[in-house]
Design an enzyme around this catalytic site. Structure first.
Site: not given
Ligand code: AP5
Length: 205
Positions: A13, A88, A127, A139, A150
């Site tokens: 994402k 979410r 990552r 992280r 997660r």
């Molecule tokens: P990346 O692009 O970072 O993937 P992502 O989907 O953004 O993954 P995240 O780990 O950031 O998602 P998340 O939803 O768990 O975390 P968030 O920060 O939102 O890619 C990941 C890796 O893969 C990278 O190294 C990239 O290079 C690689 N990659 C990407 N595409 C690829 C491909 N096609 N092929 C190969 N490699 C690839 O949330 C974190 C925490 O915050 C949550 O757990 C929760 O506690 C809290 N939180 C955030 N938002 C909310 C909400 N709305 N409600 C409640 N809690 C929330």
């Protein structure tokens, strides 16, 4: 353009949002990034979120709804935005609907990135390794135990949004197992097709 990017942890994402920002000249609103900044700054929101995030749980709806409501009001979001990691849960999606209705703006599409669960741990591990190579602190939630939580949270609380937005005819699903460039091209293709369909509809009315 107003978009939501939906997908499990590590689906890509953030990676794709950063590219869409360049392509469409709109802002990326990532609740994960905003919460991590709040944790780093030690704000009241950050103190509330810190342990929940580290363990892989979801921060309470009212906290993230408050953050997004304030952020969408800022002037740089007026031209459009990509929501990355929000909504979410169904209550978050309903709150977003109310917010957009009050502002009399619509949502163009919800792009769901579909990725096999077996690929997610490998991506997160990559990552962690990349961050370590750059001398950055990985992280707190990028480990097998937190990732498993997660994923459970995603299945139980976020996956119902696939049906929620499908019923609203907003859902566009993309195969997130392709390379990063291929996924970007596919998102560009489906958003281009959506734009053309909307133009045709507008020309008829
Ligand atoms: P990346 O692009 O970072 O993937 P992502 O989907 O953004 O993954 P995240 O780990 O950031 O998602 P998340 O939803 O768990 O975390 P968030 O920060 O939102 O890619 C990941 C890796 O893969 C990278 O190294 C990239 O290079 C690689 N990659 C990407 N595409 C690829 C491909 N096609 N092929 C190969 N490699 C690839 O949330 C974190 C925490 O915050 C949550 O757990 C929760 O506690 C809290 N939180 C955030 N938002 C909310 C909400 N709305 N409600 C409640 N809690 C929330």
């Amino acid at each position: 353009m107003r978009l939501i990017l939906l997908g499990p942890p590590g689906a890509g994402k953030g990676t794709q949002a950063a590219r869409l920002v360049q392509q469409y000249g709109i802002v990326q609103l990532s609740t994960g990034d905003m919460l991590r900044a709040a944790v780093a700054a030690g704000t009241p929101v950050g103190l509330k979120a810190k342990d929940i995030m580290a363990s892989g749980g979801l921060v309470p709806d009212e906290v993230v709804i408050g953050i997004i409501s304030d952020r969408i009001e800022q002037s740089d979001a007026a031209n459009g935005f990509i929501l990355d990691g929000f909504p979410r849960t169904v209550p978050q999606a309903e709150a977003l609907d109310r917010l957009l209705k009050d502002k009399r703006i619509g949502l163009d599409a919800v792009v769901e990135l579909r990725v096999n669960e077996s690929a997610l741990l490998a991506r997160v591990e990559t990552r962690v390794a990349e961050m370590r190579e750059r001398g950055e602190e990985p992280r707190a939630d990028d480990n097998a135990e937190a990732l498993s939580k997660r994923l459970s949270a995603y299945r139980a609380q976020t996956e119902p949004l696939v049906e929620y937005y499908s019923e609203k005819r907003k859902l566009l699903t993309v195969d997130g197992m392709m390379t990063i460039d291929e996924v970007t091209r596919e998102i560009g293709r489906i958003l281009g097709a959506l734009g053309q369909a909307n133009d045709k509809k507008a020309a008829k009315t």
